[in-house]
Design a protein around this motif. Sequence first.
Motif, PDB file in Angstrom:
ATOM      1  N   CYS A 108      31.118   9.386   4.438  1.00 32.55           N
ATOM      2  CA  CYS A 108      30.442   8.382   3.183  1.00 32.55           C
ATOM      3  C   CYS A 108      29.658   9.400   2.180  1.00 32.55           C
ATOM      4  N   MET A 109      29.708   8.995   1.123  1.00 35.32           N
ATOM      5  CA  MET A 109      28.924   9.765   0.081  1.00 35.32           C
ATOM      6  C   MET A 109      28.537   8.790  -0.948  1.00 35.32           C
ATOM      7  N   GLY A 110      27.239   9.323  -1.701  1.00 27.52           N
ATOM      8  CA  GLY A 110      26.692   8.709  -2.617  1.00 27.52           C
ATOM      9  C   GLY A 110      25.193   8.938  -2.931  1.00 27.52           C
ATOM     10  N   GLU A 111      24.609   8.078  -3.938  1.00 30.25           N
ATOM     11  CA  GLU A 111      23.282   8.640  -4.356  1.00 30.25           C
ATOM     12  C   GLU A 111      22.232   7.949  -3.345  1.00 30.25           C
ATOM     13  N   ASP A 112      21.488   8.715  -2.587  1.00 29.36           N
ATOM     14  CA  ASP A 112      20.379   8.272  -1.705  1.00 29.36           C
ATOM     15  C   ASP A 112      20.952   7.548  -0.494  1.00 29.36           C
ATOM     16  N   ILE A 113      22.257   7.869  -0.046  1.00 26.51           N
ATOM     17  CA  ILE A 113      22.731   7.031   1.073  1.00 26.51           C
ATOM     18  C   ILE A 113      22.372   7.946   2.350  1.00 26.51           C
ATOM     19  N   GLY A 114      21.754   9.037   2.472  1.00 26.23           N
ATOM     20  CA  GLY A 114      21.877   9.694   3.540  1.00 26.23           C
ATOM     21  C   GLY A 114      20.473   9.734   4.048  1.00 26.23           C
ATOM     22  N   VAL A 115      19.616  10.620   3.709  1.00 25.77           N
ATOM     23  CA  VAL A 115      18.204  10.710   4.027  1.00 25.77           C
ATOM     24  C   VAL A 115      17.540   9.497   3.823  1.00 25.77           C
ATOM     25  N   ALA A 116      17.735   8.871   2.690  1.00 25.38           N
ATOM     26  CA  ALA A 116      16.917   7.809   2.299  1.00 25.38           C
ATOM     27  C   ALA A 116      17.561   6.572   2.735  1.00 25.38           C
ATOM     28  N   GLY A 117      18.806   6.538   3.407  1.00 20.92           N
ATOM     29  CA  GLY A 117      19.367   5.242   4.077  1.00 20.92           C
ATOM     30  C   GLY A 117      20.079   4.338   3.160  1.00 20.92           C
ATOM     31  N   GLY A 118      20.261   4.737   2.105  1.00 24.17           N
ATOM     32  CA  GLY A 118      20.872   3.556   1.160  1.00 24.17           C
ATOM     33  C   GLY A 118      20.039   2.858   0.421  1.00 24.17           C
ATOM     34  N   THR A 119      20.036   2.367  -0.922  1.00 23.44           N
ATOM     35  CA  THR A 119      19.237   1.732  -1.781  1.00 23.44           C
ATOM     36  C   THR A 119      19.440   0.356  -1.234  1.00 23.44           C
ATOM     37  N   TYR A 120      20.575  -0.084  -0.637  1.00 24.22           N
ATOM     38  CA  TYR A 120      20.647  -1.621   0.052  1.00 24.22           C
ATOM     39  C   TYR A 120      20.895  -1.536   1.464  1.00 24.22           C
ATOM     40  N   LYS A 121      20.469  -0.417   1.976  1.00 25.36           N
ATOM     41  CA  LYS A 121      20.432  -0.045   3.590  1.00 25.36           C
ATOM     42  C   LYS A 121      21.819   0.021   4.186  1.00 25.36           C
ATOM     43  N   ALA A 122      22.927  -0.064   3.209  1.00 26.44           N
ATOM     44  CA  ALA A 122      24.287   0.104   3.717  1.00 26.44           C
ATOM     45  C   ALA A 122      24.693   1.096   4.746  1.00 26.44           C
ATOM     46  N   ILE A 179      26.913  12.267   2.763  1.00 29.25           N
ATOM     47  CA  ILE A 179      26.675  13.179   1.751  1.00 29.25           C
ATOM     48  C   ILE A 179      25.725  12.648   0.926  1.00 29.25           C
ATOM     49  N   ASP A 180      24.565  13.121   0.571  1.00 31.03           N
ATOM     50  CA  ASP A 180      23.757  12.703  -0.609  1.00 31.03           C
ATOM     51  C   ASP A 180      24.278  13.553  -1.614  1.00 31.03           C
ATOM     52  N   THR A 181      24.592  12.847  -2.598  1.00 29.72           N
ATOM     53  CA  THR A 181      25.232  13.360  -3.870  1.00 29.72           C
ATOM     54  C   THR A 181      24.052  13.661  -5.083  1.00 29.72           C
ATOM     55  N   PRO A 182      24.234  14.294  -5.900  1.00 31.24           N
ATOM     56  CA  PRO A 182      23.536  14.490  -7.129  1.00 31.24           C
ATOM     57  C   PRO A 182      24.095  13.359  -7.849  1.00 31.24           C
ATOM     58  N   ILE A 183      23.005  12.980  -8.978  1.00 27.61           N
ATOM     59  CA  ILE A 183      23.408  11.929  -9.823  1.00 27.61           C
ATOM     60  C   ILE A 183      24.503  12.103 -10.759  1.00 27.61           C
ATOM     61  N   SER A 184      25.753  12.384 -10.392  1.00 31.36           N
ATOM     62  CA  SER A 184      26.999  12.753 -11.252  1.00 31.36           C
ATOM     63  C   SER A 184      28.143  11.988 -10.613  1.00 31.36           C
ATOM     64  N   GLU A 185      28.062  10.624 -11.289  1.00 27.66           N
ATOM     65  CA  GLU A 185      28.994   9.554 -10.596  1.00 27.66           C
ATOM     66  C   GLU A 185      30.451  10.099 -10.831  1.00 27.66           C
ATOM     67  N   ASN A 186      30.924  10.428 -11.871  1.00 22.42           N
ATOM     68  CA  ASN A 186      32.409  10.697 -12.280  1.00 22.42           C
ATOM     69  C   ASN A 186      32.620  12.002 -11.155  1.00 22.42           C
ATOM     70  N   SER A 187      32.207  13.014 -10.945  1.00 24.26           N
ATOM     71  CA  SER A 187      32.433  14.304 -10.467  1.00 24.26           C
ATOM     72  C   SER A 187      32.296  13.940  -8.646  1.00 24.26           C
ATOM     73  N   TYR A 188      31.006  13.192  -8.312  1.00 20.29           N
ATOM     74  CA  TYR A 188      31.118  13.081  -6.782  1.00 20.29           C
ATOM     75  C   TYR A 188      32.231  11.944  -6.462  1.00 20.29           C
ATOM     76  N   THR A 189      32.449  11.175  -7.441  1.00 13.81           N
ATOM     77  CA  THR A 189      33.740  10.089  -7.205  1.00 13.81           C
ATOM     78  C   THR A 189      35.020  10.946  -7.053  1.00 13.81           C
ATOM     79  N   GLY A 190      35.148  11.841  -7.855  1.00 15.53           N
ATOM     80  CA  GLY A 190      36.634  13.030  -7.856  1.00 15.53           C
ATOM     81  C   GLY A 190      36.317  13.814  -6.782  1.00 15.53           C
ATOM     82  N   LEU A 191      35.273  14.174  -6.294  1.00 12.29           N
ATOM     83  CA  LEU A 191      35.305  15.112  -5.151  1.00 12.29           C
ATOM     84  C   LEU A 191      35.740  14.264  -3.896  1.00 12.29           C
ATOM     85  N   GLY A 192      35.367  12.951  -3.837  1.00 13.28           N
ATOM     86  CA  GLY A 192      35.713  12.197  -2.639  1.00 13.28           C
ATOM     87  C   GLY A 192      37.227  11.786  -2.799  1.00 13.28           C
ATOM     88  N   ILE A 193      37.664  11.735  -3.889  1.00 16.42           N
ATOM     89  CA  ILE A 193      39.284  11.459  -4.136  1.00 16.42           C
ATOM     90  C   ILE A 193      40.127  12.872  -3.837  1.00 16.42           C
TER      91      ILE A 193
END
Lengths: 333, 327
Positions: free
Chosen positions: B26-40, B54-68
């Motif tokens: 799983c990957m996204g902003e603040d999902i790892g160390v911070a545990g996710g904005t909505y705790k998901a 993976i805690d990603t930088p705030i780069s939505e298009n590219s981290y989405t592309g990286l996952g793809i």
Amino acid sequence: MKLEDKKRVLREMVVHRRFEERCYQAYIERKIGGFLHLYPGQEACCNGVMEAARPGYDYVITGYRDHVHAIKCGADPKEVMAELYGKETGSSKGRGGSMHIFDVKHRFMGGYALVGGPFPLAAGIAKGIQMKGGDEIAICFLGDAANNQGTFHETMNMAALYKLPVLFVCENNLYGIGTAIERSTAVVHQHKRVCGYDMEAAETDGQDIEKVYEAAKVAVNHVRSGKGPYFLELLTYRYRGHSMSDSRGYRTREEEEMWKQRDPIYILRDRLIAEKAMTMADYEAMEKEIDAYIENEVIKFAEESPEPKVEELEKYVFADRESQMPWITGKAA
Amino acid sequence: MAEIMYWEAIQRAHDEEMARDPLVICMGEDIGVAGGTYKATKGLYEKYGPLRVIDTPISENSYTGLGIGASFLGVRPIIELMSVNFAWLAMDQMFNSAAKVRYMSGGQLTAPCVFRSAGGAAHQLGAQHSARMEKVFMGIAGLRVVTPSNPRQAYGLLKSAIRCDDPVYINEHELMYNMKGDVPDTEYFHPLEGSEVTRSGTDVTLFGYNISVHWNLKAAEILDKQYGISAEVVDLYSLSPLDREGIRKSVSKTHRAVVVGEEEAPVGVCSEVISVINEECFFELDAAPVRVNSALVPQPYNHTLEKAAIPNAEDVVAAVLKLFGKA
């Protein structure tokens, strides 16, 4: 490079050149539709890098100027030409076209038509390699103009941050569509742009395949040995316009002539002749033989192949439905 | 059967699938160390480590592309876009890469990704953090779109989406993460296609999805108690493909339809459902189908204006009464 390899790769480059020139003709004859972006002038870039890598083993991804990269990875030129003809036997079954050549069995992961789109996909492929633990690398070939997209900076940052096994090859052909690099880009030498991400980078002459090969060997070794990403800039030139609708009014014929004096095929050919590894007569015979191959096999295959069936218009939108039924119905075993 | 919260259901689906298959990440902003904005994704970083969470930088298009890109090699990424408003930036990769790659490669490549994001208006988040974008996603060939209205669906849809070879967009809701509901104790896969009759009725069908299902349930209660109108509530948890057969069946029974969504009209889920009704069962109708939507304004900050912009159960009741000539 070893002599045998130089002779082989010269032949490959001539195949690539003649293939592309034949595409031009087929486009004029309206056998090929859509957009068509041709590679003549840049052959040493793809060939030099892939000689230093492992075609068919390392993963390659690129933009829309993609025919030669696919063929270099192992795609059959017949299937690539059939794709351009929109035939069912084409590498993407006629659904992709010139900008979307794919040959996944040879790990050519596709041509993509959004400028800069492949950057993150390449990093993702490298992430996949990292997850699976193999020693393959991902190689992303794109032009200089792609570096003005946000995906360039976003991806360089992540590739360096996550230490991904990806080699970015920038084929700097000096023009983004019809705008000269110095008119669109504050920094002409593209390798300088990744220093902000603490990424290893180099620049070399993209017309001399031996120089490309030597630089690429360093780059490939760096990436394969787990040291993270690498950015290799190759200075090159495309002879034809950006695509077929381009009459090249943005540059002078003198400039084009100057670059043709440094033709990647002729540089290697003349070197082999000087080394007495071949004669001009050998070269001319090879060219004729390649033209015959392209006409009698490649074009013939494309011409004679069947069209896709209209009943199969919606095939390939989603995965085969039967195989997905447990999730579609929720009735998983 | 245990009662858990919507976010807990999503977290449980992540955890089970990641425990089962080492290629699920799983990957996204603040999902790892911070545990996710909505705790998901709470606790997953500690359990599975930084290579898979993976805690990603705030780069939505590219981290989405990286996952793809990773999914091309068989990795199963669950890509969180913290707020659906940020998904505008990732649409290039979602649409041009994930949704189209299978088709344009003639079936050679597929992108088995899950995209999750919180959509909808919450409490005074303003114009740029309150978007409803399901209407955009559901119009893209090659992308499945589902939207859970309760914890059971949130859990089961994510489980199925991870296993499915097609890219799936899951539209959650900012206001629903703390909603409680029963989720089976044993593993459960919710169907990615279809619809659910949440409340059976005979006089009118209230179509909704995600949060609007709850407005419709409340409206059905009011209609029954105060007006003697029996409303059927249908939950369209799959927005792409829409359940044409389920829509036809319900309308053929009640002969009236009100389609409710938090999205703004014009253009959207509701207009599409009405088109399906016209195509599938026009001659079953006793009245023209209507829709209840948000006002066509950028979501206002002011609390009173915000409330005025978004429909509620009373608006649904009013629409039904009008349909019956009682308003």
